[in-house]
Design a protein around this motif. Structure first.
Motif, PDB file in Angstrom:
ATOM      1  N   GLU A 183     -48.058  48.187  18.991  1.00  0.00           N
ATOM      2  CA  GLU A 183     -47.465  48.008  20.313  1.00  0.00           C
ATOM      3  C   GLU A 183     -45.950  47.855  20.267  1.00  0.00           C
ATOM      4  O   GLU A 183     -45.266  48.202  21.238  1.00  0.00           O
ATOM      5  N   ARG A 184     -45.410  47.307  19.184  1.00  0.00           N
ATOM      6  CA  ARG A 184     -43.976  47.063  19.030  1.00  0.00           C
ATOM      7  C   ARG A 184     -43.391  46.330  20.254  1.00  0.00           C
ATOM      8  O   ARG A 184     -42.494  46.838  20.937  1.00  0.00           O
ATOM      9  N   PRO A 185     -43.848  45.112  20.561  1.00  0.00           N
ATOM     10  CA  PRO A 185     -43.313  44.388  21.720  1.00  0.00           C
ATOM     11  C   PRO A 185     -41.926  43.835  21.427  1.00  0.00           C
ATOM     12  O   PRO A 185     -41.503  43.720  20.268  1.00  0.00           O
ATOM     13  N   ALA A 186     -41.210  43.477  22.494  1.00  0.00           N
ATOM     14  CA  ALA A 186     -39.912  42.830  22.312  1.00  0.00           C
ATOM     15  C   ALA A 186     -40.071  41.384  21.879  1.00  0.00           C
ATOM     16  O   ALA A 186     -39.212  40.841  21.185  1.00  0.00           O
ATOM     17  N   ALA A 187     -41.173  40.761  22.291  1.00  0.00           N
ATOM     18  CA  ALA A 187     -41.452  39.377  21.918  1.00  0.00           C
ATOM     19  C   ALA A 187     -42.956  39.184  21.850  1.00  0.00           C
ATOM     20  O   ALA A 187     -43.720  39.879  22.541  1.00  0.00           O
ATOM     21  N   ALA A 188     -43.393  38.254  21.008  1.00  0.00           N
ATOM     22  CA  ALA A 188     -44.813  37.936  20.860  1.00  0.00           C
ATOM     23  C   ALA A 188     -44.974  36.432  20.784  1.00  0.00           C
ATOM     24  O   ALA A 188     -44.099  35.729  20.283  1.00  0.00           O
ATOM     25  N   VAL A 189     -46.109  35.935  21.292  1.00  0.00           N
ATOM     26  CA  VAL A 189     -46.419  34.512  21.288  1.00  0.00           C
ATOM     27  C   VAL A 189     -47.720  34.304  20.527  1.00  0.00           C
ATOM     28  O   VAL A 189     -48.712  34.989  20.808  1.00  0.00           O
ATOM     29  N   ILE A 190     -47.720  33.386  19.574  1.00  0.00           N
ATOM     30  CA  ILE A 190     -48.918  33.042  18.799  1.00  0.00           C
ATOM     31  C   ILE A 190     -49.354  31.642  19.214  1.00  0.00           C
ATOM     32  O   ILE A 190     -48.645  30.664  18.962  1.00  0.00           O
ATOM     33  N   ASP A 191     -50.506  31.520  19.834  1.00  0.00           N
ATOM     34  CA  ASP A 191     -50.986  30.238  20.356  1.00  0.00           C
ATOM     35  C   ASP A 191     -52.417  29.988  19.846  1.00  0.00           C
ATOM     36  O   ASP A 191     -53.375  30.519  20.401  1.00  0.00           O
ATOM     37  N   SER A 192     -52.604  29.225  18.798  1.00  0.00           N
ATOM     38  CA  SER A 192     -51.595  28.521  18.021  1.00  0.00           C
ATOM     39  C   SER A 192     -51.729  28.952  16.559  1.00  0.00           C
ATOM     40  O   SER A 192     -52.697  29.612  16.182  1.00  0.00           O
ATOM     41  N   ILE A 193     -50.782  28.523  15.729  1.00  0.00           N
ATOM     42  CA  ILE A 193     -50.766  28.941  14.328  1.00  0.00           C
ATOM     43  C   ILE A 193     -51.922  28.331  13.550  1.00  0.00           C
ATOM     44  O   ILE A 193     -52.386  28.896  12.549  1.00  0.00           O
ATOM     45  N   GLN A 194     -52.447  27.173  14.003  1.00  0.00           N
ATOM     46  CA  GLN A 194     -53.549  26.520  13.292  1.00  0.00           C
ATOM     47  C   GLN A 194     -54.879  27.246  13.460  1.00  0.00           C
ATOM     48  O   GLN A 194     -55.822  26.984  12.710  1.00  0.00           O
ATOM     49  N   THR A 195     -54.986  28.143  14.434  1.00  0.00           N
ATOM     50  CA  THR A 195     -56.243  28.876  14.647  1.00  0.00           C
ATOM     51  C   THR A 195     -56.263  30.211  13.916  1.00  0.00           C
ATOM     52  O   THR A 195     -57.322  30.842  13.843  1.00  0.00           O
ATOM     53  N   GLN A 207     -53.676  28.489   4.657  1.00  0.00           N
ATOM     54  CA  GLN A 207     -53.823  29.423   5.774  1.00  0.00           C
ATOM     55  C   GLN A 207     -52.601  29.386   6.684  1.00  0.00           C
ATOM     56  O   GLN A 207     -52.091  30.433   7.113  1.00  0.00           O
ATOM     57  N   VAL A 208     -52.113  28.200   6.995  1.00  0.00           N
ATOM     58  CA  VAL A 208     -50.934  28.080   7.865  1.00  0.00           C
ATOM     59  C   VAL A 208     -49.720  28.706   7.197  1.00  0.00           C
ATOM     60  O   VAL A 208     -48.934  29.416   7.834  1.00  0.00           O
ATOM     61  N   ARG A 209     -49.573  28.478   5.903  1.00  0.00           N
ATOM     62  CA  ARG A 209     -48.432  29.042   5.190  1.00  0.00           C
ATOM     63  C   ARG A 209     -48.541  30.557   5.083  1.00  0.00           C
ATOM     64  O   ARG A 209     -47.538  31.263   5.261  1.00  0.00           O
ATOM     65  N   GLU A 210     -49.726  31.066   4.836  1.00  0.00           N
ATOM     66  CA  GLU A 210     -49.915  32.512   4.751  1.00  0.00           C
ATOM     67  C   GLU A 210     -49.667  33.179   6.092  1.00  0.00           C
ATOM     68  O   GLU A 210     -49.024  34.236   6.171  1.00  0.00           O
ATOM     69  N   ALA A 211     -50.155  32.563   7.176  1.00  0.00           N
ATOM     70  CA  ALA A 211     -49.964  33.135   8.508  1.00  0.00           C
ATOM     71  C   ALA A 211     -48.484  33.139   8.897  1.00  0.00           C
ATOM     72  O   ALA A 211     -47.977  34.131   9.440  1.00  0.00           O
ATOM     73  N   THR A 212     -47.784  32.061   8.610  1.00  0.00           N
ATOM     74  CA  THR A 212     -46.365  31.994   8.958  1.00  0.00           C
ATOM     75  C   THR A 212     -45.557  33.003   8.158  1.00  0.00           C
ATOM     76  O   THR A 212     -44.629  33.629   8.689  1.00  0.00           O
TER      77      THR A 212
END
Length: 452
Positions: free
Chosen positions: A163-175, A190-195
């Motif tokens: 999609e190549r968006p201008a901005a993306a929101v991840i809600d939340s990183i713990q999931t 998992q949190v470190r790998e996702a980030t």
């Protein structure tokens, strides 16, 4: 290439790794923070490394032109971010549950979509219908806002690259979870790998990614502290979830100041900006009440006026009680010791309760004089004029020391109708042509006490 599994112990506070469990982390010195996680390791008999040719540049050849920022049209957020969103940045937004993190980011998505920018909202906690119900309370949304309910990191990566968006929101990183990490979602690895994956996407595709992070009961982002080191900006939502106001504070910002705050009010239609937080904080002040003083604190370039309340009463026990809400407890004890030693007030036999009205938290040394005068006002049961504002740092010998930006503080007080300002004598000399308000300079706490 053979693969095997082994156990690694991670510190949940700082992310330090050990091969065995330890009671205390050797890095952050916290107790009982190590958790066991299974990781997959690869073994190879021959290790081949490919070395790329690195390009070396001189410092003078690096361009210093400021990159265009994306304005969100939410002035309070733009101020905290340093003037807007920087393309390719990774922003972490943390706060207590129900404080308004998802609401604010959904409003950001709405503003960017109205500017004909493609925005991708990825939720791992809510369904599409739940997001729609929350969005209907805010108003109409443009079709440039795309929704995705997914927790698989590999799938999310494919969608963002497509999609190549201008901005993306991840809600939340713990999931979010990655199949390459064998541990459960929300764990340290998992949190470190996702980030790390999201950071590569943000820098490689030059898109802005907002990450929502849950906080622990201590008020820090859940997961290793390395999460805060990896992102470009860390924003914290503060305030009582049962109150109407919210404060957005920048803790880390590679592209701007970390002293700025944004003030919002939670309403049915979402978060509304508070243009004049000083006037908002001073609503409902008591009249002719002892122990009530208005002080001024600087948050970045913005002066904020607040009401400091003190209640001093005779102690019924051998050990007096001390309570501080909204300021540092140890600082209050220090200031009371100064009053007892330098002024001669027998506060060792009195209970003291200090509160900054509205639930806001301020730790700037400039509120010292306000706390001192509120304590003395309550002890003597003498009210201080409600048209008087006080600020100044108090030293251990009872002197009142200079504070930064006194002209901005006085100008804000004059704008709100205050008639008298008690401030350090040294800072008074820096003021020029301040009309419409009486300026009183004091050199010591004793001199300030004699004014009322």
């Amino acid at each position: 290439m053979a693969k095997g599994k082994k156990s690694i112990y991670f510190c949940q506070n700082c992310g330090h790794e050990e091969s065995k469990w330890l009671g205390q982390c050797p890095m952050c010195k916290e107790w009982n923070t190590f958790v066991e996680e299974k990781i997959t390791v690869s073994k190879s008999s021959a290790v081949k490394s490919a070395v790329r040719e690195a390009e070396v540049v001189t410092l003078s050849s690096v361009s210093t032109e400021q990159e265009d920022r994306i304005r969100t049209k939410i002035e309070e957020l733009d101020r905290v971010l340093g003037g807007g969103i920087v393309p390719g940045s990774l922003v972490l937004v943390g706060g207590d549950p129900g404080i308004g993190k998802s609401t604010l980011l959904l409003q950001v998505c709405r503003q960017l979509a109205e500017e004909q920018k493609k925005v991708l909202y990825i939720s791992g906690e809510e369904s599409v219908k739940q997001i729609k119900l929350r969005a209907d309370r805010m108003g109409e949304f443009d079709d440039h806002l795309l929704l995705l309910c997914e927790t698989n990191l590999e799938t999310i990566r494919q969608v963002i690259e497509r999609e190549r968006p201008a901005a993306a929101v991840i809600d939340s990183i713990q999931t979010m979870y990655s199949e390459e990490a064998a541990s459960a979602p929300g764990s340290v690895s998992q949190v470190r790998e996702a980030t790390h994956t999201l950071m590569q996407l943000a820098k490689g595709l030059n898109i802005t990614i907002f990450i929502v992070g849950h906080v622990t009961k201590e008020g820090t982002v859940a997961g290793p502290r390395v999460l805060e080191h990896m992102v470009d900006t860390v924003l914290y939502f503060e305030g009582d979830r049962h109150a109407s106001y919210r404060i957005l504070r920048g803790v880390k910002n590679r592209f701007g100041s970390t002293n700025e705050i944004g003030v919002f009010e939670m309403r049915e239609t979402g978060l509304e900006e508070v243009a004049n937080p000083s006037e908002y904080m001073l609503n409902g002040r008591p009249e002719n009440a002892s122990g009530s003083v208005v002080a001024c604190s600087m948050e970045g370039t913005r002066p904020i006026l607040m009401e400091i309340q003190a209640l001093v009463c005779k102690s019924n026990f051998g050990m007096p009680r001390r309570t501080a809400a909204g300021t540092d407890y140890n600082r209050v004890n220090l200031l009371m010791a100064v009053l007892e030693k330098r002024i001669g007030l027998p506060l060792s036999n009195y209970d003291a309760y200090i509160n900054i009205a509205g639930g806001i938290r301020m730790n700037e040394p400039a509120v010292d004089l306000g706390i001192v005068m509120a304590i003395v006002s309550s002890y003597k049961n003498r009210p201080i004029s409600e048209k008087t504002i006080v600020f100044g740092e108090v030293g251990l010998s009872g002197e009142v020391r200079a504070v930064s930006m006194p002209s901005q503080r006085v100008a804000e007080a004059r704008k709100l109708g205050f008639q008298t300002c008690i401030m350090p004598e040294v800072s008074k000399r820096m003021l020029k042509n301040m009309k419409g308000i009486e300026i009183i300079g004091v050199k010591s706490v004793n001199q300030a006490m004699n004014l009322f």
